[in-house]
Design a protein around this motif. Structure first.
Motif, PDB file in Angstrom:
ATOM      1  N   LEU A   1      21.361  -1.499 -10.102  1.00  0.00           N
ATOM      2  CA  LEU A   1      21.889  -0.033 -10.592  1.00  0.00           C
ATOM      3  C   LEU A   1      22.264  -0.155  -9.021  1.00  0.00           C
ATOM      4  CD1 LEU A   1      21.901   1.092 -13.775  1.00  0.00           C
ATOM      5  CD2 LEU A   1      23.069  -0.779 -13.174  1.00  0.00           C
ATOM      6  N   VAL A   2      21.367  -0.456  -7.284  1.00  0.00           N
ATOM      7  CA  VAL A   2      21.413   0.343  -6.742  1.00  0.00           C
ATOM      8  C   VAL A   2      23.113  -0.505  -6.016  1.00  0.00           C
ATOM      9  CG1 VAL A   2      20.295  -0.135  -4.239  1.00  0.00           C
ATOM     10  CG2 VAL A   2      19.038   1.135  -6.534  1.00  0.00           C
ATOM     11  N   SER A   3      23.684   0.337  -5.463  1.00  0.00           N
ATOM     12  CA  SER A   3      24.665  -0.172  -4.062  1.00  0.00           C
ATOM     13  C   SER A   3      24.744   0.410  -2.439  1.00  0.00           C
ATOM     14  CB  SER A   3      26.363   0.110  -5.001  1.00  0.00           C
ATOM     15  OG  SER A   3      26.829  -0.511  -5.637  1.00  0.00           O
ATOM     16  N   VAL A   4      24.316  -0.681  -1.727  1.00  0.00           N
ATOM     17  CA  VAL A   4      24.341  -0.157  -0.297  1.00  0.00           C
ATOM     18  C   VAL A   4      25.610   0.442  -0.381  1.00  0.00           C
ATOM     19  CG1 VAL A   4      24.401  -0.855   2.315  1.00  0.00           C
ATOM     20  CG2 VAL A   4      22.640  -1.808   0.130  1.00  0.00           C
ATOM     21  N   THR A   5      25.979   1.577   0.434  1.00  0.00           N
ATOM     22  CA  THR A   5      27.314   2.519   0.657  1.00  0.00           C
ATOM     23  C   THR A   5      27.546   2.498   2.204  1.00  0.00           C
ATOM     24  OG1 THR A   5      26.263   4.781   0.374  1.00  0.00           O
ATOM     25  CG2 THR A   5      27.044   3.835  -1.112  1.00  0.00           C
ATOM     26  N   ASP A   6      26.138   2.530   2.990  1.00  0.00           N
ATOM     27  CA  ASP A   6      25.866   2.451   4.238  1.00  0.00           C
ATOM     28  C   ASP A   6      25.280   2.484   4.860  1.00  0.00           C
ATOM     29  OD1 ASP A   6      27.911   2.987   7.528  1.00  0.00           O
ATOM     30  OD2 ASP A   6      27.571   5.091   6.510  1.00  0.00           O
ATOM     31  N   VAL A   7      25.026   2.297   6.394  1.00  0.00           N
ATOM     32  CA  VAL A   7      24.040   1.699   7.225  1.00  0.00           C
ATOM     33  C   VAL A   7      24.523   2.331   8.566  1.00  0.00           C
ATOM     34  CG1 VAL A   7      22.415   0.372   7.915  1.00  0.00           C
ATOM     35  CG2 VAL A   7      23.464  -0.432   5.796  1.00  0.00           C
ATOM     36  N   GLU A   8      23.369   3.359   8.853  1.00  0.00           N
ATOM     37  CA  GLU A   8      23.297   3.883  10.461  1.00  0.00           C
ATOM     38  C   GLU A   8      21.685   2.884  11.286  1.00  0.00           C
ATOM     39  OE1 GLU A   8      23.264   7.773  10.578  1.00  0.00           O
ATOM     40  OE2 GLU A   8      25.287   8.168   9.080  1.00  0.00           O
ATOM     41  N   VAL A   9      22.784   2.616  12.210  1.00  0.00           N
ATOM     42  CA  VAL A   9      21.195   2.411  12.945  1.00  0.00           C
ATOM     43  C   VAL A   9      21.179   2.827  14.135  1.00  0.00           C
ATOM     44  CG1 VAL A   9      20.672  -0.189  14.474  1.00  0.00           C
ATOM     45  CG2 VAL A   9      21.745  -0.526  12.198  1.00  0.00           C
ATOM     46  N   ALA A  10      19.677   3.546  14.481  1.00  0.00           N
ATOM     47  CA  ALA A  10      19.499   3.936  15.365  1.00  0.00           C
ATOM     48  C   ALA A  10      19.897   3.227  17.073  1.00  0.00           C
ATOM     49  CB  ALA A  10      17.865   3.963  15.704  1.00  0.00           C
ATOM     50  N   GLN A  11      19.888   3.828  18.536  1.00  0.00           N
ATOM     51  CA  GLN A  11      20.434   3.434  18.971  1.00  0.00           C
ATOM     52  C   GLN A  11      19.322   1.816  20.335  1.00  0.00           C
ATOM     53  OE1 GLN A  11      20.969   6.940  22.029  1.00  0.00           O
ATOM     54  NE2 GLN A  11      23.014   5.946  21.660  1.00  0.00           N
ATOM     55  N   ASP A  12      17.939   1.850  19.696  1.00  0.00           N
ATOM     56  CA  ASP A  12      17.296   1.317  20.020  1.00  0.00           C
ATOM     57  C   ASP A  12      16.623   0.092  18.931  1.00  0.00           C
ATOM     58  OD1 ASP A  12      15.794   2.802  17.758  1.00  0.00           O
ATOM     59  OD2 ASP A  12      13.708   2.861  19.856  1.00  0.00           O
ATOM     60  N   PHE A  13      17.766   0.227  17.947  1.00  0.00           N
ATOM     61  CA  PHE A  13      17.650  -0.538  16.201  1.00  0.00           C
ATOM     62  C   PHE A  13      16.346  -0.530  16.228  1.00  0.00           C
ATOM     63  CE2 PHE A  13      20.939  -1.646  19.410  1.00  0.00           C
ATOM     64  CZ  PHE A  13      21.799  -2.309  18.735  1.00  0.00           C
ATOM     65  N   SER A  14      15.464   0.358  16.060  1.00  0.00           N
ATOM     66  CA  SER A  14      13.857   0.367  15.661  1.00  0.00           C
ATOM     67  C   SER A  14      14.077   1.427  14.493  1.00  0.00           C
ATOM     68  CB  SER A  14      12.806   1.011  16.573  1.00  0.00           C
ATOM     69  OG  SER A  14      13.422   2.774  17.046  1.00  0.00           O
ATOM     70  N   ILE A  15      14.813   1.859  14.048  1.00  0.00           N
ATOM     71  CA  ILE A  15      14.910   2.346  12.456  1.00  0.00           C
ATOM     72  C   ILE A  15      16.747   2.354  11.961  1.00  0.00           C
ATOM     73  CG2 ILE A  15      15.262   4.575  11.382  1.00  0.00           C
ATOM     74  CD1 ILE A  15      12.552   5.523  13.073  1.00  0.00           C
ATOM     75  N   ALA A  16      16.960   2.061  10.689  1.00  0.00           N
ATOM     76  CA  ALA A  16      18.481   1.595  10.197  1.00  0.00           C
ATOM     77  C   ALA A  16      18.112   2.377   8.654  1.00  0.00           C
ATOM     78  CB  ALA A  16      18.761  -0.008   9.966  1.00  0.00           C
ATOM     79  N   LYS A  17      18.902   3.262   8.804  1.00  0.00           N
ATOM     80  CA  LYS A  17      19.156   4.456   7.539  1.00  0.00           C
ATOM     81  C   LYS A  17      20.091   3.525   6.687  1.00  0.00           C
ATOM     82  CE  LYS A  17      18.803   8.332  10.379  1.00  0.00           C
ATOM     83  NZ  LYS A  17      19.951   9.556   9.967  1.00  0.00           N
ATOM     84  N   VAL A  18      19.504   3.437   5.350  1.00  0.00           N
ATOM     85  CA  VAL A  18      20.532   3.020   4.336  1.00  0.00           C
ATOM     86  C   VAL A  18      20.362   3.640   3.568  1.00  0.00           C
ATOM     87  CG1 VAL A  18      20.290   0.836   2.437  1.00  0.00           C
ATOM     88  CG2 VAL A  18      18.812   0.835   4.481  1.00  0.00           C
ATOM     89  N   PHE A  19      21.922   3.911   2.933  1.00  0.00           N
ATOM     90  CA  PHE A  19      22.919   5.091   2.443  1.00  0.00           C
ATOM     91  C   PHE A  19      23.066   4.026   1.030  1.00  0.00           C
ATOM     92  CE2 PHE A  19      23.112   7.120   6.838  1.00  0.00           C
ATOM     93  CZ  PHE A  19      22.438   8.309   6.157  1.00  0.00           C
ATOM     94  N   ILE A  20      22.189   4.647  -0.170  1.00  0.00           N
ATOM     95  CA  ILE A  20      22.808   4.403  -1.053  1.00  0.00           C
ATOM     96  C   ILE A  20      22.876   5.325  -2.907  1.00  0.00           C
ATOM     97  CG2 ILE A  20      20.542   2.382  -0.776  1.00  0.00           C
ATOM     98  CD1 ILE A  20      18.679   4.406  -2.625  1.00  0.00           C
ATOM     99  N   SER A  21      23.460   4.547  -2.843  1.00  0.00           N
ATOM    100  CA  SER A  21      24.248   4.696  -4.583  1.00  0.00           C
ATOM    101  C   SER A  21      23.542   4.397  -5.862  1.00  0.00           C
ATOM    102  CB  SER A  21      25.995   4.914  -4.668  1.00  0.00           C
ATOM    103  OG  SER A  21      26.013   5.147  -5.415  1.00  0.00           O
ATOM    104  N   VAL A  22      23.357   4.913  -6.908  1.00  0.00           N
ATOM    105  CA  VAL A  22      22.505   4.681  -8.134  1.00  0.00           C
ATOM    106  C   VAL A  22      23.231   4.955  -9.325  1.00  0.00           C
ATOM    107  CG1 VAL A  22      20.147   4.529  -9.096  1.00  0.00           C
ATOM    108  CG2 VAL A  22      20.367   4.466  -6.663  1.00  0.00           C
ATOM    109  N   MET A  23      24.236   4.016 -10.250  1.00  0.00           N
ATOM    110  CA  MET A  23      24.142   4.608 -10.835  1.00  0.00           C
ATOM    111  C   MET A  23      23.383   4.592 -11.717  1.00  0.00           C
ATOM    112  SD  MET A  23      27.305   4.722 -10.659  1.00  0.00           S
ATOM    113  CE  MET A  23      28.329   4.556  -9.651  1.00  0.00           C
ATOM    114  N   GLY A  24      23.053   5.979 -13.162  1.00  0.00           N
ATOM    115  CA  GLY A  24      22.352   6.407 -13.780  1.00  0.00           C
ATOM    116  C   GLY A  24      21.953   7.882 -13.817  1.00  0.00           C
ATOM    117  N   ASP A  25      21.063   8.469 -14.550  1.00  0.00           N
ATOM    118  CA  ASP A  25      20.495   9.823 -14.587  1.00  0.00           C
ATOM    119  C   ASP A  25      19.739   9.634 -13.649  1.00  0.00           C
ATOM    120  OD1 ASP A  25      18.305   8.031 -15.676  1.00  0.00           O
ATOM    121  OD2 ASP A  25      19.092   9.313 -17.476  1.00  0.00           O
ATOM    122  N   GLU A  26      19.126  11.138 -13.590  1.00  0.00           N
ATOM    123  CA  GLU A  26      18.182  11.456 -12.627  1.00  0.00           C
ATOM    124  C   GLU A  26      16.661  10.654 -12.630  1.00  0.00           C
ATOM    125  OE1 GLU A  26      18.037  12.969  -9.620  1.00  0.00           O
ATOM    126  OE2 GLU A  26      20.285  13.482 -10.122  1.00  0.00           O
TER     127      GLU A  26
END
Length: 140
Positions: free
Chosen positions: A32-57
């Motif tokens: 139930l995971v959806s990838v909503t956005d990705v932010e990549v660092a300037q040196d391309f070493s890290i990618a922050k992946v923002f996810i959304s999960v349908m369901g409870d805590e």
């Protein structure tokens, strides 16, 4: 503001991660995971992946744990799909924006139902308010 290359790489990662999560990861907690956005660092070493999960805590915590445990596998699959020299390290984060939007929609719906339940003021009530306002103006 990301560069054009950062934006293109982020979009490629988002697209490929969505495919990997839906087809290659066998963990049911990631279903139930959806990838909503990705932010990549300037040196391309890290990618922050923002996810959304349908369901409870509990389901959200389980999905995040599964993603963190499978990050090496996911990164390897991503490396075989991307045409990059090095594949960024993946850092998963919850995207709270969708939940805030859903909550805002619920509040607006409740407000609309409350407003619909109110009865319009009667002529006597309106006259009483007008008289009270006129009396206040006369006191000044």
């Amino acid at each position: 503001m990301p560069t054009l290359r950062q934006a293109r790489v982020a979009e490629m990662i988002k697209r490929d991660l969505s495919e990997i999560l839906s087809k290659d990861v066998g963990d049911p907690r990631v279903a139930l995971v959806s990838v909503t956005d990705v932010e990549v660092a300037q040196d391309f070493s890290i990618a922050k992946v923002f996810i959304s999960v349908m369901g409870d805590e509990e389901e959200k915590k389980g999905a995040m744990k599964a993603l963190r445990n499978g990050a090496g596998f996911i990164r390897g699959r991503l490396g075989s799909m991307l045409e990059l020299r090095t594949v960024p390290m993946l850092v998963f984060r919850f995207d709270e924006g969708i939940e805030r939007g859903v909550r805002m929609f619920e509040v607006l719906r409740e407000e609309k139902a409350f407003a619909a339940s109110l009865q319009p003021a009667t002529e006597e009530e309106l006259a009483a308010v007008r008289d009270a306002m006129a009396a206040e103006d006369g006191d000044k």
